[in-house]
Motif scaffolding. Structure first.
Motif, short mmCIF file in Angstrom:
data_model
loop_
_atom_site.label_atom_id
_atom_site.label_comp_id
_atom_site.label_asym_id
_atom_site.label_seq_id
_atom_site.Cartn_x
_atom_site.Cartn_y
_atom_site.Cartn_z
N GLU A 71 42.23 -11.52 37.12
CA GLU A 71 42.97 -10.90 36.02
C GLU A 71 42.45 -11.35 34.66
O GLU A 71 43.22 -11.67 33.74
CB GLU A 71 44.47 -11.19 36.16
CG GLU A 71 45.06 -10.59 37.44
CD GLU A 71 46.55 -10.82 37.56
OE1 GLU A 71 47.11 -11.61 36.78
OE2 GLU A 71 47.17 -10.18 38.43
N VAL A 72 41.13 -11.37 34.57
CA VAL A 72 40.49 -11.67 33.29
C VAL A 72 40.60 -10.44 32.40
O VAL A 72 40.43 -9.30 32.86
CB VAL A 72 39.01 -12.05 33.51
CG1 VAL A 72 38.29 -12.23 32.17
CG2 VAL A 72 38.91 -13.31 34.35
N ARG A 73 40.87 -10.66 31.14
CA ARG A 73 41.02 -9.55 30.19
C ARG A 73 39.65 -9.15 29.66
O ARG A 73 38.85 -10.01 29.27
CB ARG A 73 41.92 -10.00 29.04
CG ARG A 73 42.41 -8.90 28.15
CD ARG A 73 43.58 -9.42 27.33
NE ARG A 73 44.15 -8.42 26.47
CZ ARG A 73 45.37 -8.51 25.95
NH1 ARG A 73 46.13 -9.55 26.22
NH2 ARG A 73 45.82 -7.56 25.15
N SER A 74 39.35 -7.86 29.67
CA SER A 74 38.05 -7.34 29.22
C SER A 74 38.27 -6.35 28.08
O SER A 74 38.37 -5.14 28.30
CB SER A 74 37.31 -6.67 30.37
OG SER A 74 37.11 -7.55 31.46
N ARG B 4 26.57 -12.91 46.25
CA ARG B 4 26.30 -14.13 45.48
C ARG B 4 26.96 -14.10 44.10
O ARG B 4 27.57 -15.08 43.66
CB ARG B 4 24.78 -14.31 45.31
CG ARG B 4 24.39 -15.58 44.54
CD ARG B 4 22.97 -15.50 44.01
NE ARG B 4 22.86 -14.51 42.97
CZ ARG B 4 21.98 -13.51 42.98
NH1 ARG B 4 21.14 -13.38 43.98
NH2 ARG B 4 21.95 -12.65 41.97
N CYS B 5 26.86 -12.97 43.42
CA CYS B 5 27.43 -12.88 42.07
C CYS B 5 28.95 -13.00 42.09
O CYS B 5 29.55 -13.50 41.14
CB CYS B 5 27.02 -11.57 41.40
SG CYS B 5 25.26 -11.49 40.99
N TYR B 6 29.57 -12.53 43.16
CA TYR B 6 31.02 -12.68 43.30
C TYR B 6 31.39 -14.15 43.40
O TYR B 6 32.32 -14.62 42.71
CB TYR B 6 31.50 -11.93 44.53
CG TYR B 6 32.93 -12.24 44.92
CD1 TYR B 6 34.00 -11.69 44.20
CD2 TYR B 6 33.22 -13.11 45.97
CE1 TYR B 6 35.31 -11.98 44.54
CE2 TYR B 6 34.53 -13.40 46.31
CZ TYR B 6 35.57 -12.83 45.60
OH TYR B 6 36.88 -13.13 45.92
N HIS B 7 30.68 -14.90 44.23
CA HIS B 7 30.98 -16.33 44.38
C HIS B 7 30.72 -17.08 43.07
O HIS B 7 31.51 -17.94 42.67
CB HIS B 7 30.13 -16.92 45.51
CG HIS B 7 30.32 -16.25 46.83
ND1 HIS B 7 31.56 -16.10 47.41
CD2 HIS B 7 29.42 -15.68 47.70
CE1 HIS B 7 31.43 -15.47 48.58
NE2 HIS B 7 30.15 -15.20 48.76
N CYS B 8 29.63 -16.73 42.42
CA CYS B 8 29.29 -17.38 41.14
C CYS B 8 30.36 -17.10 40.09
O CYS B 8 30.85 -18.02 39.43
CB CYS B 8 27.93 -16.88 40.66
SG CYS B 8 27.48 -17.43 39.00
N ARG B 9 30.72 -15.84 39.94
CA ARG B 9 31.67 -15.48 38.89
C ARG B 9 33.05 -16.08 39.18
O ARG B 9 33.76 -16.48 38.25
CB ARG B 9 31.76 -13.95 38.78
CG ARG B 9 32.57 -13.45 37.58
CD ARG B 9 31.75 -13.48 36.31
NE ARG B 9 30.71 -12.48 36.36
CZ ARG B 9 30.85 -11.24 35.93
NH1 ARG B 9 32.01 -10.83 35.44
NH2 ARG B 9 29.85 -10.39 35.98
N THR B 10 33.42 -16.14 40.44
CA THR B 10 34.71 -16.75 40.80
C THR B 10 34.75 -18.21 40.37
O THR B 10 35.72 -18.67 39.77
CB THR B 10 34.96 -16.63 42.31
OG1 THR B 10 35.00 -15.24 42.67
CG2 THR B 10 36.27 -17.28 42.69
N MET B 11 33.67 -18.94 40.65
CA MET B 11 33.62 -20.35 40.25
C MET B 11 33.59 -20.50 38.73
O MET B 11 34.30 -21.32 38.15
CB MET B 11 32.37 -21.02 40.85
CG MET B 11 32.46 -21.31 42.33
SD MET B 11 31.02 -22.25 42.90
CE MET B 11 29.77 -20.96 42.91
N ARG B 12 32.75 -19.70 38.09
CA ARG B 12 32.57 -19.82 36.65
C ARG B 12 33.88 -19.50 35.91
O ARG B 12 34.30 -20.24 35.01
CB ARG B 12 31.46 -18.86 36.21
CG ARG B 12 30.98 -19.05 34.79
CD ARG B 12 29.80 -18.14 34.53
NE ARG B 12 28.67 -18.46 35.41
CZ ARG B 12 27.77 -19.40 35.13
NH1 ARG B 12 27.86 -20.10 34.01
NH2 ARG B 12 26.77 -19.63 35.96
N LEU B 13 34.53 -18.41 36.29
CA LEU B 13 35.78 -18.05 35.63
C LEU B 13 36.90 -19.03 36.00
O LEU B 13 37.81 -19.28 35.19
CB LEU B 13 36.16 -16.62 35.99
CG LEU B 13 35.26 -15.54 35.38
CD1 LEU B 13 35.60 -14.17 35.95
CD2 LEU B 13 35.38 -15.53 33.85
#
Length: 301
Positions: free
Chosen positions: A147-150, A99-108
């Motif tokens: 490829e989000v920068r952290s 679930r968190c993968y799908h959420c983060r993909t959409m959010r980012l």
């Protein structure tokens, strides 16, 4: 200055320098401690070419959105808000282990959309050096794929060091507990619906208003399981609290109300570790002060 302080100052300087190499950055910003420190570093490095962006959706408590607005003002950074709905994605609604993968993909994805609109090439998030070792974290896979920068992760800044930097910036969220999105209160395998998210948010607003600091209300398909921090468990065992919780949580839509004697713990309904930067990844429940048995709980008229 101690050696630890020198090391942290060097890490912060390195993060600022790496951000200064960018023409501009957009920071995925929840208003929690991790993303707030990244926003402050980016603002130091780039001034008006740094933008903080918060994604508003059904899983973000309204109180957290207001916190994000306030902290952006503290930093002095430009603040953008984008809107989307995780509930549009059946994979998210299904609420499996990713679930968190799908959420983060959409959010980012929405962050990148706004960045392109603003002519910004780089998106940053608040992942810190402590995050990768904290259990099942499917959201981090989305960060890598997109490829989000952290900056905190890249320069080895741990969670405790993030909080120390937040104190140096005099940010009000320096000691704020970590806050995961509202969907983390729903057990894996139970569909995420607007009804469930709404009653969880309303229930947690009640606990916050009653002065609890570290807590969750888990939604087991209509059964509310209240978790509170170990140092607040005595308050939750107060018969007046028990009666108020039963009365008011049933009023917001729960069929049954229980107290978990094991107390608050992350990830207790899901393999997805909820510590971390919740909505922007996420960061946590607002704190309030109250005497241990001094709170007056409202009763039914």
């Amino acid at each position: 200055m101690t050696q630890n302080a020198q090391d942290l100052a060097a890490k912060a300087d390195a993060a600022r320098e790496s951000l200064a190499d960018c023409d501009a950055v957009l920071v995925a910003f929840s208003g929690g401690v991790d993303s707030s420190v990244v926003a402050a570093l980016a603002h130091d490095a780039l001034g008006d070419d740094a933008v903080a962006c918060t994604a508003k959706s059904e899983t973000l408590p309204e109180a957290e959105l207001e916190d994000a607005k306030r902290v952006a003002e503290e930093i002095g950074i430009r603040h953008e808000i984008v809107e989307f709905s995780e509930l549009d994605d059946p994979n998210f609604v299904e609420n499996d282990g990713d679930r968190c993968y799908h959420c983060r993909t959409m959010r980012l994805g929405r962050m990148y959309d706004r960045a392109r609109e603003l002519g910004v090439a780089t998106v940053c998030d608040g992942t810190n050096a402590s995050d990768p070792g904290e259990g099942h974290r499917p959201g981090l896979r989305a960060v890598e794929e997109l490829e989000v920068r952290s900056p905190l992760l890249a320069h080895g800044v741990s969670k405790e060091e993030v909080r120390e930097l937040a104190r140096e910036y005099d940010l009000s969220v320096a000691d704020k507990p970590s806050m995961a999105c509202l969907s983390s209160r729903i057990p894996t395998g139970v569909e995420v619906t607007e009804e469930r998210l709404t009653r969880v948010e309303r229930a947690e607003n009640l606990l916050r208003g009653w002065g609890f600091e570290q807590f969750r209300v888990r939604d087991h398909d209509g059964l509310a399981r209240i978790e509170v921090g170990a140092d607040e468990l005595d308050r939750a065992l107060d018969p007046e609290f028990a009666e108020a919780a039963r009365t008011h949580l049933t009023e917001v839509g729960f069929d049954h109300v229980t107290l978990d004697l094991g107390g608050y713990r992350t990830g207790s309904v899901s393999p997805a570790e909820e510590a971390g930067n919740g909505p922007d990844a996420s960061d946590d429940a607002a704190t309030a002060e109250a005497d241990v048995f001094g709170t007056q709980y409202p009763t039914r008229e």
